[in-house]
Design a protein around this motif. Structure first.
Motif, PDB file in Angstrom:
ATOM      1  N   LYS A 258       0.835  -1.028  -0.091  1.00 51.37           N
ATOM      2  CA  LYS A 258      -0.175  -0.100  -0.072  1.00 51.37           C
ATOM      3  C   LYS A 258       1.013   1.155  -0.096  1.00 51.37           C
ATOM      4  O   LYS A 258       2.051   1.362   0.670  1.00 51.37           O
ATOM      5  CB  LYS A 258      -1.093   0.044   1.224  1.00 51.37           C
ATOM      6  N   VAL A 259       0.568   1.992  -0.826  1.00 50.97           N
ATOM      7  CA  VAL A 259       1.207   3.438  -0.902  1.00 50.97           C
ATOM      8  C   VAL A 259       0.273   4.580  -0.763  1.00 50.97           C
ATOM      9  O   VAL A 259      -0.940   4.511  -1.486  1.00 50.97           O
ATOM     10  CB  VAL A 259       2.003   3.635  -2.315  1.00 50.97           C
ATOM     11  N   VAL A 260       0.535   5.443   0.188  1.00 47.87           N
ATOM     12  CA  VAL A 260      -0.397   6.606   0.461  1.00 47.87           C
ATOM     13  C   VAL A 260       0.412   7.922   0.102  1.00 47.87           C
ATOM     14  O   VAL A 260       1.554   8.180   0.691  1.00 47.87           O
ATOM     15  CB  VAL A 260      -0.953   6.395   1.879  1.00 47.87           C
ATOM     16  N   GLU A 261      -0.232   8.794  -0.661  1.00 45.13           N
ATOM     17  CA  GLU A 261       0.342   9.977  -1.059  1.00 45.13           C
ATOM     18  C   GLU A 261      -0.520  11.227  -0.274  1.00 45.13           C
ATOM     19  O   GLU A 261      -1.898  10.956  -0.733  1.00 45.13           O
ATOM     20  CB  GLU A 261       0.436  10.459  -2.358  1.00 45.13           C
ATOM     21  N   CYS A 262      -0.264  12.153   0.354  1.00 47.00           N
ATOM     22  CA  CYS A 262      -0.904  13.171   0.862  1.00 47.00           C
ATOM     23  C   CYS A 262      -0.475  14.502   0.314  1.00 47.00           C
ATOM     24  O   CYS A 262       0.668  14.802   0.174  1.00 47.00           O
ATOM     25  CB  CYS A 262      -0.806  13.498   2.544  1.00 47.00           C
ATOM     26  N   GLN A 284      -4.518  -5.008  -4.851  1.00 45.05           N
ATOM     27  CA  GLN A 284      -5.954  -5.165  -5.106  1.00 45.05           C
ATOM     28  C   GLN A 284      -5.997  -4.447  -6.502  1.00 45.05           C
ATOM     29  O   GLN A 284      -7.338  -4.349  -6.854  1.00 45.05           O
ATOM     30  CB  GLN A 284      -6.536  -4.552  -4.243  1.00 45.05           C
ATOM     31  N   ARG A 285      -4.919  -3.781  -7.032  1.00 40.09           N
ATOM     32  CA  ARG A 285      -4.997  -3.395  -8.415  1.00 40.09           C
ATOM     33  C   ARG A 285      -6.038  -1.954  -8.185  1.00 40.09           C
ATOM     34  O   ARG A 285      -6.860  -1.774  -9.245  1.00 40.09           O
ATOM     35  CB  ARG A 285      -5.302  -4.174  -9.357  1.00 40.09           C
ATOM     36  N   ILE A 306     -10.786   0.704 -10.232  1.00 38.68           N
ATOM     37  CA  ILE A 306     -10.225  -0.515 -10.495  1.00 38.68           C
ATOM     38  C   ILE A 306      -9.604  -0.869 -11.996  1.00 38.68           C
ATOM     39  O   ILE A 306      -9.861  -0.276 -12.847  1.00 38.68           O
ATOM     40  CB  ILE A 306     -11.040  -1.699 -10.388  1.00 38.68           C
ATOM     41  N   LYS A 307      -8.148  -0.874 -11.945  1.00 42.01           N
ATOM     42  CA  LYS A 307      -7.161  -1.000 -12.912  1.00 42.01           C
ATOM     43  C   LYS A 307      -7.638  -2.138 -13.725  1.00 42.01           C
ATOM     44  O   LYS A 307      -7.766  -3.300 -13.353  1.00 42.01           O
ATOM     45  CB  LYS A 307      -5.928  -1.129 -12.479  1.00 42.01           C
ATOM     46  N   PRO A 308      -8.034  -2.112 -15.029  1.00 44.18           N
ATOM     47  CA  PRO A 308      -8.130  -3.321 -16.019  1.00 44.18           C
ATOM     48  C   PRO A 308      -6.948  -3.975 -16.135  1.00 44.18           C
ATOM     49  O   PRO A 308      -5.722  -3.693 -16.031  1.00 44.18           O
ATOM     50  CB  PRO A 308      -8.303  -2.393 -17.444  1.00 44.18           C
ATOM     51  N   GLN A 309      -7.128  -5.262 -16.505  1.00 46.85           N
ATOM     52  CA  GLN A 309      -6.056  -6.373 -16.716  1.00 46.85           C
ATOM     53  C   GLN A 309      -5.304  -5.847 -17.915  1.00 46.85           C
ATOM     54  O   GLN A 309      -5.827  -5.690 -18.878  1.00 46.85           O
ATOM     55  CB  GLN A 309      -6.547  -7.614 -16.708  1.00 46.85           C
ATOM     56  N   GLU A 310      -3.920  -5.922 -17.799  1.00 46.69           N
ATOM     57  CA  GLU A 310      -3.157  -5.661 -18.754  1.00 46.69           C
ATOM     58  C   GLU A 310      -3.023  -6.618 -20.047  1.00 46.69           C
ATOM     59  O   GLU A 310      -3.582  -8.185 -19.487  1.00 46.69           O
ATOM     60  CB  GLU A 310      -1.616  -5.387 -18.255  1.00 46.69           C
TER      61      GLU A 310
END
Length: 544
Positions: A258-262, A284-285, A306-310
């Motif tokens: 997990k990456v969080v940007e503020c 979880q994409r 939700i990112k589509p599958q490559e």
């Protein structure tokens, strides 16, 4: 008549005082004769070995100590008579040797080499650290005997006990969710003095963090080190990047979870378009956006992708659909974005995600480098022992002796090299152990030529000084000829002094030059004879 009566009264008073003193002496003698020592049986069995284990002051009471015991016993009887309901006083317990000793209620100031004992905080810390609690049995009664601490030791043993501070040199204190370890200075090879370990729960696992303090003898400047469950955190301008705690496997190369940007508020954009927090759920994409709060609002707008599958070799990549996006708009009148705009937004977010992943990899590599550097530093720790400690004094003495030995060896080597005039020339040869006739002749000629060159250089140096001093005197004389009419008395005296000193210097230089020219041929001949008599050159110069 009245005066006589007063004298008789004074004499009667003195007789009464003397009688009271005699009574006290008789009582003291009776007390001393009836003074008995009681000690535990296990101590009495070891008294035969006390002569070898303890000094005489532990085994025998001096006359002053005997008088103190009698006074203490007398005070104890009076106290028990006046306060029968109170606990008895601990005045004269039995020591290790079964001998009754008076316990002083005051402390006598004495010098010490440990500066921390000059403050009440340092004394309190030392007593709390050094003394261990030994409950009485039973706890409500006074002890039958009292052993002297290590503080009663003398000489180097006393310093050693003060330096170790705690029995065994270390002390561990357990708290509800923490553990505090203290170590004596220079006890551990890494110089660790204090280590505070905190835990997440009462089971003491998992470790939440630790803080270490080191002694000032460490060569590295960091005297305090804090270690926690590793996590990657970095800020760029108005953006703060924070990942969840990083495991050892993640540090070794696998991706984060997990990456969080503020982000700070950008007033040039509407609040519902200004992203406050961006979360990349890599496993979880998914990508989650939280916008800044609008004025007079209590909850922010949110959006999730939700990112589509490559595409792969066996399967075609998915196209973006409206089902892959969900949002919550605080303002119900806000028009929803079209699918094309959402797709463009997702593409931009995926590019940012790739950049963030690269930044995380760089941060992880930096963490690995820092950890490796710290591990290397911990392996190469060199403690600088204080010369005021027992260990430091011994090391300083050993280092001084080693340095003196090395200095003597170096001085002897230099003296031998100075005596060997052939050393600079032998170094130039590949094999100086065996000299050929040609090598010997070359060394002989080179040595004489170099010596002749040095003689000439020395003569030139004396000549230059002579000419320089002569020129300076002439220049000063010319200046005097031009300014003698306007000179004051002190200036004339200064000029005469200068001329006298400069003339003396010129004479000395001239004499040195003359002596050098006279001695040069003799020095040259002496060196030639010394070279011809050298055992390394003589066999090859007999016919030369």
């Amino acid at each position: 008549m009245e005066t006589l009566l007063e004298s008789d009264g004074e004499e009667q008073v003195r007789d009464g005082e003397q009688e009271e003193v005699d009574n006290d002496d008789r009582e003291l003698n009776e007390t001393l004769s009836n003074l008995h020592v009681s000690a535990p049986q296990d101590l009495l069995l070891k008294l035969d070995k006390a002569d070898n284990l303890y000094p005489e002051s532990y085994r025998v009471n001096s006359p002053d100590e005997i008088r103190l015991l009698a006074i203490g016993d007398n005070h104890h009887r009076q106290y028990s008579h006046l306060f029968p309901s109170r606990k008895p006083l601990l005045l004269c317990p039995v020591n290790e040797c079964g001998v009754k000793k008076f316990v002083s209620m005051t402390l006598r100031p004495s010098p010490t080499v440990h500066p921390e004992l000059y403050t009440w905080e340092g004394c309190a810390s030392f007593v709390a650290d050094f003394l261990s609690l030994d409950p009485l049995d039973p706890p409500v009664d006074l002890p039958r005997y009292l052993f002297l601490p290590h503080l009663g030791a003398e000489g180097s043993e006393s310093h050693m006990y003060l330096e170790t501070r705690w029995p065994g040199g270390q002390k561990v204190t357990h708290y509800r969710k923490a553990q505090l370890e203290k170590f004596a200075p220079y006890l551990r090879p890494d110089g660790l003095n204090t280590r505070l370990t905190t835990y997440k729960d009462l089971d003491s696992v998992p470790l939440r963090g630790s803080m270490k303090k080191f002694s000032p003898g460490r060569s590295d400047p960091d005297s305090t080190s804090t270690q926690r469950a590793p996590e990657v955190m970095r800020s760029w301008g108005s953006k703060l990047l924070l990942t969840s705690p990083v495991s050892e496997e993640e540090l070794k190369g696998t991706g984060g979870r997990k990456v969080v940007e503020c982000f700070h508020r950008n007033r040039s954009k509407p609040a519902n378009e200004d992203v406050a927090q961006r979360v990349f759920l890599l496993a979880q994409r998914r990508i989650e956006l939280t916008y800044h709060l609008e004025d007079h609002r209590f909850i922010p707008s949110k959006r999730s992708f939700i990112k589509p599958q490559e595409s792969t070799e066996k399967k075609k990549g998915e196209d973006f659909t409206s089902d892959m996006e969900s949002s919550f708009q605080v303002d119900p009148s806000e028009k929803p974005l079209k699918t094309l705009a959402l797709n463009d937004m997702l593409v931009a977010l995926m590019k940012d995600e790739e950049k963030v992943v690269c930044q995380i990899k760089e941060s992880k590599q930096e963490v690995r480098d820092i950890v490796a550097c710290r591990e290397q530093e911990e392996r190469d720790v060199q403690l600088e022992f204080s010369p005021w400690t027992t260990t430091g004094a011994a090391m300083a003495r050993g280092q001084r002796q080693e340095m003196e030995h090395l200095a003597a060896e170096e001085q002897r080597w230099l003296q031998e090299k100075e005596k060997d005039i052939l050393a600079p020339f032998l170094i130039r040869l590949d094999n100086a152990e065996t000299l050929s006739a040609e090598d010997a002749k070359h060394i002989h000629q080179d040595c004489l030529a170099e010596f002749k060159q040095r003689l000439a250089e020395h003569a030139n140096l004396i000549q230059e000084r002579y000419e320089k001093q002569t020129q300076e005197l002439q220049s000063k004389q010319e200046w005097y000829q031009k300014n003698q009419l306007n000179m004051t008395k002190p200036q004339e005296e200064e000029y005469l002094t200068y001329c006298h000193e400069k003339t003396l210097q010129i004479c000395v230089a001239k004499k040195r030059l003359s002596m050098h020219k006279e001695a040069a041929p003799q020095k040259y001949w002496t060196l030639d004879q010394k070279l011809r008599s050298d055992p390394r050159l003589a066999p090859h110069l007999l016919t030369f």
